[in-house]
Design a protein around this motif. Structure first.
Motif, PDB file in Angstrom:
ATOM      1  N   ASN A  50       0.822  -1.035   0.017  1.00 26.49           N
ATOM      2  CA  ASN A  50       0.159  -0.046  -0.022  1.00 26.49           C
ATOM      3  C   ASN A  50       1.101   1.300  -0.173  1.00 26.49           C
ATOM      4  O   ASN A  50       1.535   1.465   1.452  1.00 26.49           O
ATOM      5  N   ARG A  96      -0.086   4.013  -0.155  1.00 31.80           N
ATOM      6  CA  ARG A  96      -0.436   5.228   0.266  1.00 31.80           C
ATOM      7  C   ARG A  96       0.146   5.922   1.772  1.00 31.80           C
ATOM      8  O   ARG A  96       0.042   6.439   1.906  1.00 31.80           O
ATOM      9  N   ALA A 141       0.052   2.670  -7.954  1.00 36.39           N
ATOM     10  CA  ALA A 141      -1.280   3.003  -7.056  1.00 36.39           C
ATOM     11  C   ALA A 141      -1.885   2.706  -7.256  1.00 36.39           C
ATOM     12  O   ALA A 141      -1.529   2.417  -9.074  1.00 36.39           O
ATOM     13  N   ASP A 144      -7.317   3.453  -7.287  1.00 39.94           N
ATOM     14  CA  ASP A 144      -7.981   3.487  -6.719  1.00 39.94           C
ATOM     15  C   ASP A 144      -8.642   3.590  -5.383  1.00 39.94           C
ATOM     16  O   ASP A 144      -8.510   2.701  -5.050  1.00 39.94           O
ATOM     17  N   LEU A 145      -8.369   4.762  -4.916  1.00 35.54           N
ATOM     18  CA  LEU A 145      -8.735   4.705  -3.783  1.00 35.54           C
ATOM     19  C   LEU A 145     -10.715   4.199  -3.418  1.00 35.54           C
ATOM     20  O   LEU A 145     -10.083   3.365  -2.188  1.00 35.54           O
ATOM     21  N   GLU A 154      -0.529   9.663  -8.251  1.00 31.49           N
ATOM     22  CA  GLU A 154       0.322   9.666  -6.975  1.00 31.49           C
ATOM     23  C   GLU A 154       1.501   9.439  -7.605  1.00 31.49           C
ATOM     24  O   GLU A 154       2.192   9.257  -7.054  1.00 31.49           O
TER      25      GLU A 154
END
Length: 528
Positions: free
Chosen positions: A169, A171, A203, A205-206, A237
């Protein structure tokens, strides 16, 4: 900067040279073959992964980023290889695999221990869909859903490749810093940079939205091709992550000792070139493989080169690739005669070329019996046909390097992990060294010729792209003419000059206002 003038040579460690008789190539074997690389004229070697791994994807499933798998040797073996390479003037790039780890990596074992684990957020976890199935329709590159259920914790984890390769991850800033520390570990040891695996996938998609269907997909095609990858590839990102990686490289860079980032990125040109601005020195340009070798016509190749050149800024440096460990061999795609023409193209275009081990011998795809298939992609998709009807697996382009006509081609004293190319008794390094007109000697001559400043830094301009001939000017002093056909061709020249090199390695002569090209011939002319 050294990487602008360099020729990069990719080595697949399992297949280059075995030093301990287990049939698998290793770091010590590579070290022993460094004089060969020096004699070839390359400037840098890129090593595919040699990290500690369960080898579910032959090292791209990393269990320890800071150690060498015993199959390949030890950290001391790596240090010795690096030291001797540097002593010969060779740079060393290593593979960095930041998108995913092995499912046996301690980070993932801790992450999946419980939902409350401090490292739970180091990987991409999601609740099941209302029907209990995967969270969305994302597909793995290796076939099937990109999600696997962890029954103990009741959530799915993301893996864009094998289930044994869970996605990190990115993020999470702790994850990013952990990878940057891995980079620093190898940079402190002295590596000259990294080829970054699947850089454009870091990255996703959140919101984990479903990807839309691909209207061009048909049954029998690649499963992942069912969808357009708007939410799993090239997310905004990613550019920030690339910039942070560049900052780490710059910590260790100095004039003449720049540390370089080469990014694996399979994207159209308008998206690809954005990675220059993000900080990637060389976003890999695979368009000769996917748009060029599948449509080998002068008009098409000229379009590919012109589009790329048009989109580059004055700060961007081009690069070109004809083959790698994931794509069918150059000689099998084009045939040996046109493989020579393609090599001339690669080494005379503006930019940094990357060359795949063994292509200097015009190695064909290996012949892999079903019982000897090793590649997990092939084993998972054995009923599907790939591009040009070839099987989708990657074993054929990973067969061992044939060095001579001794048992096992001088690669090993034992049976190699994959079968040798069928014609290895005559297609090997020693045999080609003895033949002054071999592909090996052509590649060596091309690499030496490329050192001329006009071919290194001269501007590119298309001169001719029709009737089976592609010709272009480099700077004011060079013309390259390539005959893509098996028929004789005549090309009018802007002025006379001297033939510096022919792919047939049998002519160096003055030419006037007309250049005659023999079938399947490429010619480099130094213009008056």
């Amino acid at each position: 900067m050294w990487w602008k003038e360099a020729v990069i040579y990719q080595i697949y460690p399992r297949s280059f040279q075995d030093s301990n008789g287990d049939g698998i190539g290793d770091l010590e074997g590579i070290r022993r073959r460094l004089p060969y690389l020096k004699s070839l004229g390359v400037d840098a070697l890129w090593l595919s992964p040699f990290y500690k791994s369960p080898m579910k994807d032959f090292g791209y499933d990393v269990a320890d980023y800071c150690d060498v798998d015993p199959i390949f040797g030890t950290l001391e073996d790596f240090d010795r290889l690096l030291q001797e390479a540097h002593a010969l003037g060779l740079r060393v790039l290593i593979d960095l695999v930041p998108n995913h780890t092995s499912s046996e990596h301690p980070w993932f074992l801790e992450s999946r221990a419980s939902r409350e684990s401090p490292k739970r957020d180091w990987y991409v976890w999601a609740d099941p869909a209302p029907d209990g199935g995967p969270p969305n329709n994302w597909q793995s590159f290796f076939g099937g859903p990109a999600w696997t259920l962890d029954e103990r914790t009741g959530q799915y984890y993301l893996h864009q490749f094998l289930p044994e390769q869970p996605d990190l991850n990115w993020r999470n800033p702790e994850v990013r810093e952990a990878i940057y520390e891995v980079m620093r570990f190898w940079l402190r040891r002295g590596v000259d940079g990294f080829r970054v695996d699947v850089l454009w996938l870091l990255a996703e998609d959140l919101l984990l939205r479903d990807e839309p269907g691909n209207p061009d997909w048909r049954p029998g095609m690649w499963d992942r091709g069912r969808h357009l990858h708007l939410f799993t590839e090239d997310q905004p990102e990613t550019y920030a992550y690339v910039r942070e990686m560049r900052f780490v490289l710059d910590e260790f860079s100095a004039p003449g000792r720049e540390r370089v980032m080469v990014g694996e990125i399979y994207l159209p040109y308008p998206q690809l070139v954005r990675y220059y601005q993000a900080g990637c020195h060389l976003p890999f340009n695979f368009h000769l493989i996917f748009r060029g070798l599948t449509d080998w016509r002068p008009e098409n190749i000229a379009r590919i080169v012109e589009e790329y050149e048009r989109l580059l800024t004055r700060l961007d440096w081009p690069n070109w690739v004809l083959g790698n460990h994931d794509q069918p061999r150059l000689a099998s795609r084009l045939g040996e005669a046109q493989a020579r023409v393609a090599a001339t193209l690669l080494f005379t275009l503006r930019g940094t070329p990357t060359w795949y081990y063994g292509d200097e011998l015009a190695l064909p795809n290996g012949e892999i019996p079903p019982e000897k298939v090793q590649d997990p992609a092939a084993l998972r998709q054995k009923d599907r046909k790939g591009e040009h009807g070839l099987p989708p697996g990657r074993d054929p382009e990973r067969t061992p390097m044939p060095w001579d006509d001794s048992p096992h081609a001088g690669f090993s004293t034992a049976e190699p992990w994959l079968p040798l190319n069928p014609d290895w008794p005559r297609r090997n390094v020693a045999a080609m060294e003895r033949d002054p007109r071999s592909m090996l000697h052509l590649v060596r001559r091309l690499i030496a010729l490329r050192k001329d400043p006009g071919l290194l830094y001269g501007a590119y301009r298309t001169y001719w792209a029709q009737e089976g001939v592609y010709a272009y000017l480099r700077g004011e002093g060079w013309l390259v003419a390539l005959n893509f056909t098996d028929k004789e061709k005549a090309l009018p020249l802007p002025r006379g000059g001297q033939v510096a090199l022919s792919t047939h390695l049998d002519r160096e002569e003055r030419v006037g206002d007309l250049l005659r090209l023999r079938p399947d011939e490429g010619v480099v002319v130094r213009l008056d």
